[in-house]
Design an enzyme around this catalytic site. Structure first.
Site, PDB file in Angstrom:
ATOM      1  N   ARG A 265     -12.069  -5.848  46.227  1.00  0.00           N
ATOM      2  CA  ARG A 265     -11.771  -7.258  46.544  1.00  0.00           C
ATOM      3  C   ARG A 265     -12.655  -8.151  45.690  1.00  0.00           C
ATOM      4  NH1 ARG A 265     -14.357  -9.313  50.437  1.00  0.00           N
ATOM      5  NH2 ARG A 265     -13.955  -7.698  51.961  1.00  0.00           N
TER       6      ARG A 265
ATOM      7  N   ASP B  88      -1.147 -27.290  37.077  1.00  0.00           N
ATOM      8  CA  ASP B  88      -0.305 -26.095  37.206  1.00  0.00           C
ATOM      9  C   ASP B  88       0.477 -25.961  35.895  1.00  0.00           C
ATOM     10  OD1 ASP B  88       1.799 -24.316  37.692  1.00  0.00           O
ATOM     11  OD2 ASP B  88       2.019 -24.907  39.789  1.00  0.00           O
TER      12      ASP B  88
ATOM     13  N   LYS C 109       5.777 -15.721  36.768  1.00  0.00           N
ATOM     14  CA  LYS C 109       6.786 -16.323  35.900  1.00  0.00           C
ATOM     15  C   LYS C 109       6.615 -15.854  34.452  1.00  0.00           C
ATOM     16  CE  LYS C 109       7.604 -18.180  39.858  1.00  0.00           C
ATOM     17  NZ  LYS C 109       7.112 -19.500  40.269  1.00  0.00           N
TER      18      LYS C 109
HETATM   19  C1  LIG Z   1       6.468 -20.086  41.345  1.00  0.00           C
HETATM   20  C2  LIG Z   1       5.581 -21.246  41.179  1.00  0.00           C
HETATM   21  C3  LIG Z   1       4.430 -21.401  41.955  1.00  0.00           C
HETATM   22  C4  LIG Z   1       4.074 -20.435  43.070  1.00  0.00           C
HETATM   23  O1  LIG Z   1       3.800 -19.168  42.581  1.00  0.00           O
HETATM   24  P1  LIG Z   1       4.058 -17.812  43.444  1.00  0.00           P
HETATM   25  O2  LIG Z   1       3.633 -16.763  42.482  1.00  0.00           O
HETATM   26  O3  LIG Z   1       5.504 -17.775  43.782  1.00  0.00           O
HETATM   27  O4  LIG Z   1       3.196 -17.910  44.639  1.00  0.00           O
HETATM   28  C5  LIG Z   1       3.621 -22.476  41.707  1.00  0.00           C
HETATM   29  N1  LIG Z   1       3.930 -23.383  40.762  1.00  0.00           N
HETATM   30  C6  LIG Z   1       5.028 -23.277  40.010  1.00  0.00           C
HETATM   31  C7  LIG Z   1       5.315 -24.304  38.973  1.00  0.00           C
HETATM   32  C8  LIG Z   1       5.895 -22.213  40.188  1.00  0.00           C
HETATM   33  O5  LIG Z   1       7.006 -22.124  39.451  1.00  0.00           O
END
Ligand SMILES: *Cc1c(COP(=O)(O)O)cnc(C)c1O
Length: 397
Positions: free
Chosen positions: A65, A189, A214
């Site tokens: 962890r 993000d 992604k």
């Molecule tokens: C998918 C996504 C998230 C969340 O990510 P997870 O891996 O599904 O928890 C956050 N921000 C954006 C822009 C995303 O496309």
């Protein structure tokens, strides 16, 4: 008791310099041959615990962890791709986001752009508001709106650019100036652009967050997240929360993302090339009302996209000239584009934000933003472009 030998056994030995190109870093940073066996590819250290050398002495790892060698390699590699010093990996993008939020205290405020990933909005409004943290949403395309929303309690600015699903942009450099002048942390993000096309730390952000699910993973076979930062103090806090909260990825998931990023550059080039052609095709189609893609000259922030990004990415959204019936027919009759949530994989996906990714966003917010029932989002994959265009053509016919 003081623990000796904090030296990690798996780290970049310094041969790979930060001055090297993106493609080289993606394949090599942190990824030296395994010191114990010479394995060229980073092994999956599928272990929860590590045998100590002696009482009070271990080889840099004691419990997975806190730290795991496979994860540590990925953290080093991801940091280098964002031109950052420190990387931390998580079990999902939202786990990474939540960990950033754990730096706040009751009564603190966050100013966010108003067109965020649906799950991020749910986490902010339905979870962190319970701890008396206040979120103020502002128009991310207007830099001044951030300034007017800031109060003495604002501790964090949260941006997503380009946004999901409307592909709107926020000027990271301008917002970072405001954040710096008021001593507020700026988190971006960067999931949609990926570090291949945009590096928020270079533009003044303090923290970059990714859903590695992604483009970084890139093959729709893993869920993960990451935080990259430059500031030692911020990193120390985040590292503490990573270990204390424990939303870490397993060794195999870390390895899948590590394998994914080796081809990030070639994939992103192809995603973009295909997306540009599809955006142009859709722009001239009689059944399409409006196309949102930063690479189109018609995009209201095309100039900003050229300035702060080195490419426009593989995500497109568009409005059809028609309601539910046309939407239903389109998303149900594509043969290559799969009707699915998520994005950033090699395969093309089609989705309906209103009822899928953004189903949990309050209707009045969706209306204000322009997420309506005619809006479709596509994640353009790296298949043959003619097959993709023909697929959309037949589905729209
Ligand atoms: C998918 C996504 C998230 C969340 O990510 P997870 O891996 O599904 O928890 C956050 N921000 C954006 C822009 C995303 O496309």
């Amino acid at each position: 008791m003081e623990v000796k030998n904090k030296e990690k056994t798996v780290v970049n030995n310094g041969k790979i310099m930060s001055s090297m190109g993106f493609e080289t870093k993606a394949i090599h940073v942190g990824q030296e041959a395994d010191p114990t066996t010479g394995a060229t590819i980073t092994p999956i250290y599928q272990t929860s615990t590590f045998t100590h050398v002696a009482l009070g002495e271990h080889r840099g790892y004691d419990y997975s962890r806190a730290d795991n060698p496979t994860r540590a390699v990925l953290e080093a590699a991801l940091a280098s791709l964002e031109n950052g010093k420190h990387g931390l990996c998580f079990g999902s993008g939202l786990a990474a986001t939540a960990t950033v939020l754990f730096m706040l205290k009751t009564g603190d405020e966050v100013v966010c752009s108003d067109d965020l990933y649906g799950g991020t909005v749910r986490l902010f409004d339905k979870v962190f508001t319970n701890f008396n943290i206040k979120f103020t949403y502002v128009n991310g395309t207007n830099t001044k709106s951030f300034e007017s929303a800031i109060t003495p309690k604002t501790k964090l600015i949260w941006l997503e650019t380009p946004t999901n699903p409307l592909l709107r942009l926020t000027d990271i450099k301008e917002v970072s100036k405001i954040a710096k002048s008021k001593n507020i942390i700026l988190a971006v993000d960067n999931t949609f652009a990926s570090p291949y096309f945009q590096k928020p730390l270079d533009l003044g952000a303090d923290i970059v967050v990714h859903s590695t699910t992604k483009y970084l993973g890139g093959h729709s076979d893993v869920v993960g997240g990451a935080i990259i930062s430059n500031d030692d103090q911020i990193h120390k806090k985040l590292k503490f929360y990573q270990k204390s909260v424990g939303a870490v990825p397993g060794p195999f998931d870390s390895w899948l993302v590590l394998r994914g990023i080796k081809t990030l550059a070639v994939r992103m080039k192809k995603h973009e090339e295909n997306a540009q052609k599809i955006a142009e095709f859709l722009s001239t189609h009689p059944k399409i009302k409006k196309v949102n893609y930063p690479g189109l000259k018609s995009h209201p922030q095309h100039e900003l996209a050229k300035k702060q990004m080195s490419g426009f990415g593989g995500m497109i959204s568009f409005e059809v000239n028609g309601g539910k019936d046309l939407v239903k027919k389109l998303v149900e009759s594509t043969k290559i584009f799969a009707l699915a949530e998520s994005l950033g994989g090699v395969e093309s996906l089609i989705g309906h934000p209103d009822t899928m990714t953004h189903a949990d966003v309050p209707p009045e917010n969706k209306k204000k933003l322009g997420i309506n029932e005619s809006l479709i989002r596509i994640s353009v994959g790296i298949e043959d472009i003619n097959d993709l265009i023909n697929d959309l053509k037949q589905a729209l016919s």
